[in-house]
Design a protein around this motif. Structure first.
Motif, short mmCIF file in Angstrom:
data_model
loop_
_atom_site.label_atom_id
_atom_site.label_comp_id
_atom_site.label_asym_id
_atom_site.label_seq_id
_atom_site.Cartn_x
_atom_site.Cartn_y
_atom_site.Cartn_z
N GLN A 1 0.88 -1.26 -0.14
CA GLN A 1 0.10 -0.05 -0.09
C GLN A 1 0.70 1.31 -0.04
O GLN A 1 0.35 2.48 -0.79
N ALA A 2 1.99 1.01 0.75
CA ALA A 2 2.79 2.46 0.75
C ALA A 2 3.31 2.80 -0.46
O ALA A 2 3.68 4.15 -0.79
N ASN A 3 3.33 2.06 -1.63
CA ASN A 3 3.72 2.51 -2.98
C ASN A 3 2.69 2.89 -4.10
O ASN A 3 3.07 3.03 -4.91
N LEU A 4 1.41 2.77 -3.37
CA LEU A 4 0.30 3.29 -4.17
C LEU A 4 0.19 4.80 -4.30
O LEU A 4 0.18 5.43 -3.18
N VAL A 5 -0.02 5.38 -5.40
CA VAL A 5 -0.13 6.82 -5.73
C VAL A 5 -1.27 7.13 -4.75
O VAL A 5 -2.56 6.56 -4.94
N GLY A 6 -1.21 8.36 -4.03
CA GLY A 6 -2.41 8.80 -3.19
C GLY A 6 -2.53 8.20 -1.81
O GLY A 6 -3.26 8.54 -1.17
N ASN A 7 -1.61 7.13 -1.50
CA ASN A 7 -1.65 6.81 -0.15
C ASN A 7 -1.02 7.59 0.84
O ASN A 7 -0.17 8.21 0.71
N ASP A 8 -1.51 7.62 2.03
CA ASP A 8 -1.00 8.65 2.92
C ASP A 8 0.11 8.05 4.00
O ASP A 8 0.43 8.62 4.86
N PHE A 9 0.50 6.70 3.73
CA PHE A 9 1.61 6.19 4.35
C PHE A 9 2.88 7.04 4.49
O PHE A 9 3.68 7.08 5.23
N ALA A 10 2.99 7.77 3.22
CA ALA A 10 4.30 8.52 2.96
C ALA A 10 4.38 9.77 4.13
O ALA A 10 5.46 10.28 4.45
N ARG A 11 3.46 9.87 4.61
CA ARG A 11 3.24 11.12 5.74
C ARG A 11 3.44 10.52 7.01
O ARG A 11 3.47 11.27 8.07
N ASN A 12 3.48 9.24 7.16
CA ASN A 12 3.64 8.46 8.60
C ASN A 12 4.84 8.89 9.01
O ASN A 12 6.05 8.68 8.31
N PRO A 13 4.76 9.17 10.30
CA PRO A 13 6.00 9.08 11.30
C PRO A 13 6.62 7.88 11.23
O PRO A 13 6.07 6.68 11.50
N LEU A 14 8.16 7.62 11.18
CA LEU A 14 8.66 6.64 11.19
C LEU A 14 8.73 5.78 12.38
O LEU A 14 8.24 4.56 12.75
N ASP A 15 9.44 6.46 13.61
CA ASP A 15 9.22 5.98 14.74
C ASP A 15 8.01 5.88 15.67
O ASP A 15 7.48 7.05 15.74
N ILE A 16 7.72 4.84 16.09
CA ILE A 16 6.52 4.64 17.04
C ILE A 16 6.69 5.02 18.48
O ILE A 16 7.69 4.84 19.11
N ALA A 17 5.94 6.12 19.08
CA ALA A 17 5.93 6.64 20.25
C ALA A 17 4.89 6.48 21.11
O ALA A 17 3.80 6.12 20.57
N TYR A 18 4.84 6.60 22.54
CA TYR A 18 3.66 6.48 23.26
C TYR A 18 2.89 7.72 23.02
O TYR A 18 3.37 8.70 22.76
N GLY A 19 1.73 7.57 22.92
CA GLY A 19 0.77 8.64 22.66
C GLY A 19 0.29 8.80 21.09
O GLY A 19 -0.54 9.58 20.58
N SER A 20 0.95 7.77 20.32
CA SER A 20 0.83 7.96 18.78
C SER A 20 -0.51 6.92 18.56
O SER A 20 -0.74 5.97 19.12
N LYS A 21 -1.31 7.68 17.66
CA LYS A 21 -2.39 6.75 17.11
C LYS A 21 -2.07 5.91 15.76
O LYS A 21 -1.37 6.54 14.71
N ILE A 22 -2.32 4.60 16.10
CA ILE A 22 -1.89 4.03 15.00
C ILE A 22 -2.94 2.89 14.34
O ILE A 22 -4.13 2.69 15.18
N THR A 23 -2.69 2.19 13.20
CA THR A 23 -3.74 0.90 13.12
C THR A 23 -2.73 -0.19 13.10
O THR A 23 -1.49 -0.05 12.64
N LEU A 24 -3.13 -1.26 13.28
CA LEU A 24 -2.28 -2.59 13.44
C LEU A 24 -2.82 -3.65 12.22
O LEU A 24 -4.14 -3.85 12.31
N LYS A 25 -1.96 -3.98 11.58
CA LYS A 25 -2.36 -4.97 10.15
C LYS A 25 -1.73 -6.14 10.68
O LYS A 25 -0.69 -6.37 10.84
N ASN A 26 -2.62 -7.19 10.59
CA ASN A 26 -2.28 -8.71 10.82
C ASN A 26 -1.40 -9.12 9.58
O ASN A 26 -1.82 -8.79 8.40
N MET A 27 -0.24 -9.73 9.63
CA MET A 27 0.80 -10.16 8.68
C MET A 27 0.37 -11.48 8.16
O MET A 27 1.31 -11.88 7.27
#
Length: 829
Positions: free
Chosen positions: A399-425
């Motif tokens: 998904q990160a390589n699809l045009v128009g996907n917002d993952f490119a704006r995701n912060p890289l490092d996860i911190a406490y207080g971050s809002k996330i979605t979790l994808k089962n692999m």
């Protein structure tokens, strides 16, 4: 006294024990060995009268008159007998005295099955001669023209979205807009729908809502016509397949008529659906197989390779339209196994030739279909390079390589207080999800599931455990790392991800996972320990990874109290869980279980800079496998709902005798109505022919055991060959539906019907059209009766395919079975 010596003169030795006998009426090789008309029986070559029986046998090389060598069957001699008006010669049995005159199969050839090799024709010297040589192609041309009329007549009469046009037209729109979508079927057929839209000038803006009228901007008639061409192609394929199977002309005509005039095949071919393509490629696969079979007498020739390769290509194409193309693949597989087994039993075939046959089959019937199948997905991924409604079915890296996907704006490092979605692999895994509905069993707490679409209910916040200081948005950033114990709070409902000793509703061996408490209420059962598996970009494992990154770091969540692992393994919840994937807590610690692997997909944190995903790439093979598993998982989830009646669904045993039809649209008086059913004579007759074949085969075997010979070797081989193609083809297409758990409909029988039709033509051909007991007049009358029944019932029921206008009760005589719901006042949209 010694006996006197006697001198015996044996004469001079001859260089060759065989005497070449020239046949008087054979042309030179330049005339392609064609036989002239034989006027007198005396012209046939016979053993010389002054020779003894034994010497005559030895002097006729090859045993059979006109044979080209020992053990070979001479088709030219059979042609001579035909010209003389005599029956084919019987093999001469001399009780083992003459090994040369007994028929033996040529390597790789099954004499008698399929169409016999035809002698090459001389080059035409005039247009008249060319037309004369190609008169055999006139009937299929006429049938094809008739098929154009049946498929195109009134094809645009209904200007509304009919039945599954709502799905497949929409998928075609996604190709034109290049938006990624998800469906349970492979992409080839839907890409062809998109291509038809592109060629027709459609821009992809219509939503294809069921029952909605097409606007003027949608060239639906042109799209239907293009896809109906696949239905047109079914008719000539049926003709030529019958020819290659060695059927008589009467049987070929009957097969073509039944394919042309069955209202089920006709109706399904006239809309924006995948079924016409599925049927066409199924017919094409059988045709290529029969063509290849008839090249077996000249293994590894150019034609042999061409038809073997085209058989494999057809397998790849039919499987790339719908996965039930695997059923015709099974037919080709069984034929190939039998063929190789026979070759394995040929002790005169060298091991090199055996290996070449095996290698050719592996290349053309396994590797080529797989490559065609994979190529369709490769093109699919190349076209759909924009973010769309099916993104969540794929991995986060894809998904990160699809045009128009917002993952490119995701912060890289996860911190406490971050809002996330979790994808089962795991293969086919979704997003961790919760909603306000509760479990009706177990704890009655808020449900936690896996969901395959983007939704606000997929969002969670990473927070410290209860015995630590609450999260302070103004304090220094604290980054998430391996071994941390956290609380995952559901953003929309503010409840915490929770597990306890209550058993999961579907996976009874695991613990239930729910949402419980809120920002101030909770306990240790809300605590989850983060365990890093590895990072697909940076490498390393566990503590070596350092900070946890979005998209690339693979995680496991172990319950701090119970020691179980958060898992989503494609177990489907009942309707009260909206058929979503069950999330449970697995008591077993299985580090290799990918269904316990998770990664952070979306990530929002205003205190962190946006990341850069331009270097992230997802391998094609992994995406290909991931999508196919997701397709199979979703297809298996299409099971009948006992709490909801589906009046369109039917059971497999309803199909052969046409117990129930299918309304394809609304049934109002002002609507044009289409009822998917078959021409009754074709469906009922073809089904009966299957039972007749089994019964007749049993009788023949019993008589054979009692030393009766109802057929010569050639007729028996042909009877078995066609029976196996039609019978096994029908079984492989029908039996799997008996063991499937998914919901089934009448259109699932349409590929199966083709093999029943071939069987009906075969049985009629065997007992009537090629019978030695019936005159040509009787055969003509029998064909006329069969053709009249097919044409008559088609004309009677043509309205169900061309469209029924006005009140349905004004069209009397359509309900031949009480189970058909043609006249019931049910408004089905």
């Amino acid at each position: 006294m010694k006996p006197s010596a006697v001198a015996v003169d044996f004469g001079t030795s001859e260089p060759d024990d065989f005497e070449q006998i020239a046949y008087p009426h054979r042309h030179s090789p330049s005339s392609h060995s064609q036989w002239t008309t034989i006027d007198r029986e005396e012209d046939l070559p016979l053993p010389l009268h002054y020779m003894s029986e034994e010497k005559a046998r030895r002097r006729v090389k090859g045993g059979l008159a006109g044979g080209s060598g020992a053990g070979e069957y001479d088709y030219a001699s059979e042609e001579k007998e035909r010209l003389l008006g005599q029956p084919p010669p019987e093999y001469y049995d001399d009780q083992g005295k003459d090994m040369w005159s007994k028929p033996r199969a040529v390597h790789g050839q099954r004499i008698g099955s399929g169409r016999m090799p035809q002698p090459p024709l001389p080059p035409p010297t005039s247009l008249k001669e060319f037309l004369s040589q190609n008169m055999d192609h006139l009937p299929p041309i006429l049938y094809t023209l008739a098929s154009c009329w049946t498929r195109f007549h009134r094809i645009g009469a209904s200007n509304i979205v009919v039945w599954d046009e709502a799905h497949f037209g929409k998928f075609g729109s996604h190709y034109l807009k290049r938006e990624f979508y998800f469906d349970v079927h492979p992409p080839l057929g839907k890409m062809i729908v998109g291509l038809a839209g592109l060629l027709a000038g459609y821009d992809g803006s219509f939503e294809f809502k069921s029952g909605e009228a097409y606007p003027d901007s949608v060239p639906y008639v042109a799209m239907r016509v293009m896809l109906a061409l696949f239905g047109v192609g079914m008719v000539p394929l049926a003709w030529y397949t019958s020819v290659e199977l060695g059927m008589s002309r009467w049987a070929c005509h009957l097969t073509a008529l039944m394919v042309l005039l069955d209202v089920g095949w006709l109706c399904i071919s006239r809309f924006i659906l995948l079924d016409s393509m599925l049927l066409f490629f199924t017919f094409l696969t059988v045709f290529c197989l029969t063509k290849f079979h008839n090249q077996q007498y000249q293994s590894f020739s150019v034609d042999w390779w061409v038809w073997l390769f085209l058989t494999g290509t057809s397998i790849g194409a039919v499987t790339s339209v719908k996965m039930i193309g695997l059923f015709v693949t099974a037919l080709v597989g069984v034929y190939t196994i039998e063929d190789l087994w026979e070759k394995f039993g040929d002790t005169k075939m060298s091991w090199r030739d055996q290996a070449k046959h095996w290698g050719a089959r592996i290349l053309c019937l396994i590797i080529v279909p797989i490559l065609v199948f994979m190529l369709s997905f490769k093109i699919h991924f190349m076209i759909l390079n924009h973010s769309g409604p099916g993104d969540a079915q794929m991995s986060s890296l894809f998904q990160a390589n699809l045009v128009g996907n917002d993952f490119a704006r995701n912060p890289l490092d996860i911190a406490y207080g971050s809002k996330i979605t979790l994808k089962n692999m795991g293969w086919g895994g979704g997003l961790l999800h919760s909603h306000v509905q509760t479990y009706p069993v177990g704890s009655n707490q808020q449900q936690v599931t896996c969901y395959h679409y983007k939704d606000n209910n997929n969002e969670w916040v990473v927070l410290p455990k209860w015995d630590e200081a609450p999260y302070n948005p103004n304090a220094d950033l604290r980054f998430l790392k391996h071994g941390d114990v956290v609380i995952l709070r559901h953003v929309p409902t503010t409840r915490n991800l929770h597990s306890h000793t209550v058993l999961a509703p579907v996976t009874k061996l695991n613990y239930e996972v729910s949402c419980y408490g809120n920002e101030t209420i909770g306990d240790r059962n809300d605590h989850w320990r983060v365990e890093v598996v590895d990072d697909v970009k940076r490498g390393g494992k566990g503590k070596e990874v350092g900070r946890i990154h979005s998209l690339t770091t693979r995680l496991r969540f172990r319950h701090e109290t119970l020691g179980c692992y958060l898992r989503a393994a494609n177990a489907i919840l009942p309707q009260w869980g909206f058929k979503q994937v069950e999330v449970s807590c697995d008591k077993e610690d299985n580090p290799g279980d990918t269904h316990t692997y998770w990664n952070v997909e979306s990530h929002w944190n205003d205190r962190l800079p946006p990341g850069d995903t331009k270097f992230y790439r997802s391998p094609f093979l992994r995406d290909f496998w991931h999508l196919n598993v997701a397709m199979m998982t979703s297809n298996n989830a299409l099971i009948p709902d006992p709490d909801k009646e589906d009046i369109l669904a039917s059971k497999p045993f309803d199909w052969p005798f046409l117990h129930l039809g299918l309304r394809m649209c609304g049934w109002g008086d002002q609507q044009i109505k289409y009822y998917l059913m078959g021409t009754p004579v074709i469906w009922w007759g073809s089904t009966l022919s299957l039972g007749v074949c089994v019964l007749v085969l049993g009788v023949y075997l019993l008589r054979w055991q009692r030393k009766y010979r109802d057929m010569d070797a050639r007729e028996w081989d042909h009877f078995l060959y066609v029976s196996k193609i039609a019978g096994f083809g029908w079984l492989f297409h029908f039996v799997p539906f008996l063991i499937m758990g998914r919901v089934t409909y009448l259109h699932h029988y349409l590929p199966t019907l083709y093999f029943a039709v071939l069987m009906l033509s075969h049985i009629l051909d065997h007992f009537i059209f090629t019978s030695r007991l019936l005159s040509e007049r009787a055969k003509t009358i029998a064909f006329g009766v069969c053709a009249f029944l097919v044409v008559g019932t088609f004309w009677w029921f043509k309205g169900v395919a061309f469209g029924i206008e006005g009140p349905i009760n004004e069209h009397w005589g359509l309900q031949w079975r009480d189970s058909w719901n043609i006249y019931e006042p049910v408004n089905q949209n």
